[in-house]
Design a protein around this motif. Sequence first.
Motif, PDB file in Angstrom:
ATOM      1  N   ASN B 352     -58.033 -34.038  -7.136  1.00  0.00           N
ATOM      2  CA  ASN B 352     -57.597 -35.187  -6.364  1.00  0.00           C
ATOM      3  C   ASN B 352     -56.173 -34.965  -5.858  1.00  0.00           C
ATOM      4  O   ASN B 352     -55.212 -35.392  -6.484  1.00  0.00           O
ATOM      5  N   ASP B 354     -54.351 -36.277  -3.702  1.00  0.00           N
ATOM      6  CA  ASP B 354     -53.491 -37.385  -3.298  1.00  0.00           C
ATOM      7  C   ASP B 354     -53.109 -38.293  -4.450  1.00  0.00           C
ATOM      8  O   ASP B 354     -52.350 -39.245  -4.262  1.00  0.00           O
ATOM      9  N   SER B 355     -53.625 -38.023  -5.648  1.00  0.00           N
ATOM     10  CA  SER B 355     -53.341 -38.917  -6.766  1.00  0.00           C
ATOM     11  C   SER B 355     -51.843 -38.876  -7.086  1.00  0.00           C
ATOM     12  O   SER B 355     -51.140 -37.921  -6.757  1.00  0.00           O
ATOM     13  N   SER B 356     -51.380 -39.954  -7.728  1.00  0.00           N
ATOM     14  CA  SER B 356     -49.942 -40.026  -7.984  1.00  0.00           C
ATOM     15  C   SER B 356     -49.503 -38.911  -8.938  1.00  0.00           C
ATOM     16  O   SER B 356     -48.386 -38.411  -8.844  1.00  0.00           O
ATOM     17  N   ARG B 375     -51.875 -28.478  -2.482  1.00  0.00           N
ATOM     18  CA  ARG B 375     -52.058 -29.661  -1.648  1.00  0.00           C
ATOM     19  C   ARG B 375     -51.944 -29.295  -0.175  1.00  0.00           C
ATOM     20  O   ARG B 375     -52.635 -29.867   0.661  1.00  0.00           O
TER      21      ARG B 375
END
Lengths: 302, 431
Positions: B352, B354-356, B375
């Motif tokens: 993921n 885009d996860s924080s 990313r």
Amino acid sequence: MSIGAIGIHSVSKRFGEHQAVNNVSLTVPEGSIYGFIGPNGSGKTTTIRMIMNILIPDSGNISVLGQPKTANVRDDIGYLPEERGLYKKMTVHRVLRYYGQLKGKPVGEIDAAIKDWLNRLQLADWADKKVETLSKGMAQKVQFIAAVVSSPRLLILDEPFSGLDPVNAEALKDAVLEMRRRGTTIVFSTHDMNAAERMCERIFMIFKGNKVLDGTLDEIQKAYAHDTARVRVTGGAAAITGLPSVESINDHGNFQDVRLNGDPQVFLQQLVQRAAVQQFEITKPSLHDIFVRIARPTEEQA
Amino acid sequence: MSRIFIIAHSEFITLVKTKAFIISIVLMPVLMVGLFFFMSFAERHVDVETRRFAVIDRTGQLFESIKAAAAEHNQETMTDGTRTGPEFVPSLVDVGGRTADDIKVELSEQVRQKDLFAFVEVPPDVITSSEKPPEIAYYTETTSYEPLPTWLRTALNAEITKRRFDSAGIDQALISRLNTRADVTTFGLVARAPDGTVAEAKEVDELARLFLPMFFLILMFLAVTTVATQLLSAIIEEKMSKISEVLLGSVTPFQLLMGKLLGVVCVSLLLALVYFSGGLYAVFSSGRWDLLNPALIAWFVVFLICATLMYGSIFLALGSACSDLKDAQSMMQPAMLLIMLAYLGSFIVIRNPDSSIAVGMSFFPTMTPFSMMLRMAMPPGPPMWQAVVSVVVLILSTAATVWAGARIFRVGILMQGKAPTLPELLKWIRA
């Protein structure tokens, strides 16, 4: 007065509780061969490392080749450290060239010097061999070449003769004298008193961090000469023992070196009354004797 | 400055001649590809045994179907007269008047004698039960062998479901037609070109989505570990054989450190170049030019240089503080942990991007080269401000690490004896 090739002024260095060098001053004149002597752990290597700017003194200052900062003249100094440092996997030629390049010399000049020195020290066949294949004596000679390949003005050798067989030691002594002929100032530390006596113009002795001797061999011997006599008498050491002016006897068997606490003439008179004197000579003490005389009593105290 | 280049040159030549480098550059890909082929080969070819199993059919009606399904399976796993899978041979158990326990004990004995591979007991009400159906029991000595029970599960359930539909009077063919799923395919975004035509959206494929980021990740990891461990062992060798003292008679500790770092940066760039050439060849031979992304490669080079400098100076500083290999190994563990953490953390990023937590990791300097790289390699990529901020943070912290490393190096390189503790190292930095 010239400041000399090396000027050490009131330099001290402490490692934790241990005072390695204590307020030492010394001037090494340009073009001379200076011998550093002293027992193990007395501060020779520390002094040398401070000259090389590898260690920084706690107090005092050191100038090398007229420069207050060794870093400015690093390229003019050749250094052979106490323990040998060569890349085992490199060939002899490559390691020598690398060390020469680090002194900022052009490759052509370095290669010529390498060839010359390998020939002088009978190592020409080993140029393309790896360092790990060398014997200890050969490695030491290579290490010496590494120190001189950049044609330094000042050559500092820490224990250059230790662990060498007589043939290699002789070859290395010739090499050092060759550097001397080329006008290089040479400082070397050694345990080999014979080498120091034969080669050095001036001797510096450090003991427990303090300077105890500094001067030409003549000066030093004169300072210690008056109270030693080499004696051969019938009856040997037994005949000498107990005489009032005798301080100590170094018994060599066939003759004795006698340290006196008074006038040698008085001692001779006493001796004649006791035994037949076959030989009597007021001697210059060897550097070895002086060394032992300075270093021994304190060692016994310790 | 020229001394730094001389040291870098020597360091580079020495490093690329080491076995570790040759292994990482040649053997690694060979091993990876080899392992891949071996595994697919093993999967296809190893299991061609005949597996005999007994069936206690309490329903009294399923055995013929199992036999038919087994025959079909055996047909399917036979290509051009060669078996490519196991052969399943069922046999029906004649229950007679014996008790269930007697039968199972006897069959178990047969399995031990290797007359049978396994046996299966189908309970009587497995088709008719309206509640949760009773379990079918599969007995074997080789519990780790999966293909037979897996096949049985599928074959038996297909048959049981079919019979349930039949008894309920429903046409199963109709059901499965009504149940046909519509597939979802992932596309990139659509844009209107200047001439007004709408460009065809590109179908996103697995290769671009996963393979490319993984390629960068593994390459980064390979470069950093190769370089860092080599630096460490080289500096220890120099220290132990007193070479460092000779070198410090000629250059300053800072020149020595910078020369070594520059040398290994060249080594990791060479490593990347070799792998990129391999990648380029793959692109060329497969015609997948769309996978080639010069901007991404440029980013990778920036991250690779920073990662090499940062981890290189950490390992050099640690190595300079040790006097022998044993010290170094214990010193190395926390530093290795940093690399492993960054590497393993990347797998969270892949899941993921885009996860924080992924965003957080890409701002943490030791992780940035791994996380941010990933990313960027995964569409749509991070917002531009994140990329810029992370690179600025990375460059600043790389500079700080090199500076601190140089301070430790300066003291450590001449230290002998006991390795310092972490607080002592911090004191060296401040000194």
